[in-house]
Design a protein around this motif. Structure first.
Motif, PDB file in Angstrom:
ATOM      1  N   PRO A  73       0.822  -1.314   0.174  1.00 14.48           N
ATOM      2  CA  PRO A  73       0.012   0.044  -0.105  1.00 14.48           C
ATOM      3  C   PRO A  73       0.903   1.398   0.100  1.00 14.48           C
ATOM      4  O   PRO A  73       1.942   1.469   0.727  1.00 14.48           O
ATOM      5  CB  PRO A  73      -0.839  -0.053   1.298  1.00 14.48           C
ATOM      6  CG  PRO A  73      -0.081  -1.066   2.271  1.00 14.48           C
ATOM      7  CD  PRO A  73       0.660  -1.941   1.114  1.00 14.48           C
ATOM      8  N   SER A  74       0.522   2.342  -0.655  1.00 15.09           N
ATOM      9  CA  SER A  74       1.215   3.469  -0.854  1.00 15.09           C
ATOM     10  C   SER A  74       0.970   4.298   0.373  1.00 15.09           C
ATOM     11  O   SER A  74      -0.058   4.294   1.056  1.00 15.09           O
ATOM     12  CB  SER A  74       0.790   4.336  -2.026  1.00 15.09           C
ATOM     13  OG  SER A  74      -0.500   4.525  -2.032  1.00 15.09           O
ATOM     14  N   ALA A  75       1.919   4.875   0.879  1.00 13.74           N
ATOM     15  CA  ALA A  75       1.894   5.721   2.204  1.00 13.74           C
ATOM     16  C   ALA A  75       0.985   7.146   1.836  1.00 13.74           C
ATOM     17  O   ALA A  75       1.960   7.812   1.138  1.00 13.74           O
ATOM     18  CB  ALA A  75       3.108   5.831   2.844  1.00 13.74           C
ATOM     19  N   LEU A  76       0.081   7.514   2.253  1.00 16.14           N
ATOM     20  CA  LEU A  76      -0.375   8.851   1.759  1.00 16.14           C
ATOM     21  C   LEU A  76      -0.369   9.723   2.977  1.00 16.14           C
ATOM     22  O   LEU A  76      -0.531   9.144   4.270  1.00 16.14           O
ATOM     23  CB  LEU A  76      -1.734   8.710   1.584  1.00 16.14           C
ATOM     24  CG  LEU A  76      -2.159   7.849  -0.159  1.00 16.14           C
ATOM     25  CD1 LEU A  76      -3.613   7.598  -0.152  1.00 16.14           C
ATOM     26  CD2 LEU A  76      -1.473   8.676  -1.105  1.00 16.14           C
ATOM     27  N   SER A  77      -0.064  11.059   2.839  1.00 16.18           N
ATOM     28  CA  SER A  77       0.031  11.790   3.892  1.00 16.18           C
ATOM     29  C   SER A  77      -1.549  12.311   4.136  1.00 16.18           C
ATOM     30  O   SER A  77      -2.274  12.168   3.511  1.00 16.18           O
ATOM     31  CB  SER A  77       0.791  13.065   3.524  1.00 16.18           C
ATOM     32  OG  SER A  77       0.317  13.782   2.495  1.00 16.18           O
ATOM     33  N   ALA A  78      -1.511  12.825   5.421  1.00 17.03           N
ATOM     34  CA  ALA A  78      -2.979  13.474   5.617  1.00 17.03           C
ATOM     35  C   ALA A  78      -3.311  14.327   4.703  1.00 17.03           C
ATOM     36  O   ALA A  78      -4.458  14.422   4.438  1.00 17.03           O
ATOM     37  CB  ALA A  78      -2.685  13.965   7.164  1.00 17.03           C
ATOM     38  N   ALA A  83      -6.703  16.141   0.137  1.00 12.80           N
ATOM     39  CA  ALA A  83      -7.052  16.480  -1.083  1.00 12.80           C
ATOM     40  C   ALA A  83      -7.822  15.538  -1.846  1.00 12.80           C
ATOM     41  O   ALA A  83      -8.670  15.959  -2.771  1.00 12.80           O
ATOM     42  CB  ALA A  83      -5.554  16.803  -1.789  1.00 12.80           C
ATOM     43  N   LEU A  84      -7.635  14.431  -1.721  1.00 15.90           N
ATOM     44  CA  LEU A  84      -8.577  13.385  -2.465  1.00 15.90           C
ATOM     45  C   LEU A  84     -10.092  13.464  -2.010  1.00 15.90           C
ATOM     46  O   LEU A  84     -11.033  13.207  -2.851  1.00 15.90           O
ATOM     47  CB  LEU A  84      -8.367  11.841  -2.202  1.00 15.90           C
ATOM     48  CG  LEU A  84      -6.688  11.457  -2.849  1.00 15.90           C
ATOM     49  CD1 LEU A  84      -6.251  10.086  -2.334  1.00 15.90           C
ATOM     50  CD2 LEU A  84      -6.847  11.284  -4.335  1.00 15.90           C
TER      51      LEU A  84
END
Length: 112
Positions: A73-78, A83-84
């Motif tokens: 899994p890709s690590a997404l920042s807060a 933004a998503l």
């Protein structure tokens, strides 16, 4: 897809546990055999050393290959997640968004 991968991993883990148990049992039989009886000891050694341990190694390789093929899994920042979420709101409220897409989005989010 993740659920299916988890099921495959669980099945491989159960197979590995069974193979390790069989290898341990074969070793105990070999270890308990009278060294004077070479034919029996040779057959028990073959079961343990070649068959049982080979199966354990094969299942361990399959688990390793399975784990290597599993996408991380890709690590997404807060900030990226926020933004998503904003993009989702924009898509949801756009007049050009069809009800079919909205239903699909709801179904996708409810299965997680």
């Amino acid at each position: 897809m993740t659920s299916r991968r988890d099921q495959v991993r669980d099945a491989l883990t159960r197979d590995l546990e069974a193979a390790r148990y069989a290898a341990d049992r074969a070793f105990r039989q070999y270890d308990a055999a009278d060294p004077e009886n070479r034919l029996v000891a040779a057959e028990l050694e073959l079961r343990w050393d070649h068959r049982a341990l080979t199966l354990v190694g094969e299942i361990e390789r399959r688990i390793g290959a399975h784990d290597a093929s599993t996408p991380q899994p890709s690590a997404l920042s807060a900030m990226q997640i926020a933004a998503l979420a904003e993009d989702l709101r924009a898509v949801w409220s756009a007049p050009t968004t069809e009800a079919r897409l909205k239903k699909r989005s709801v179904r996708t989010s409810s299965t997680r």
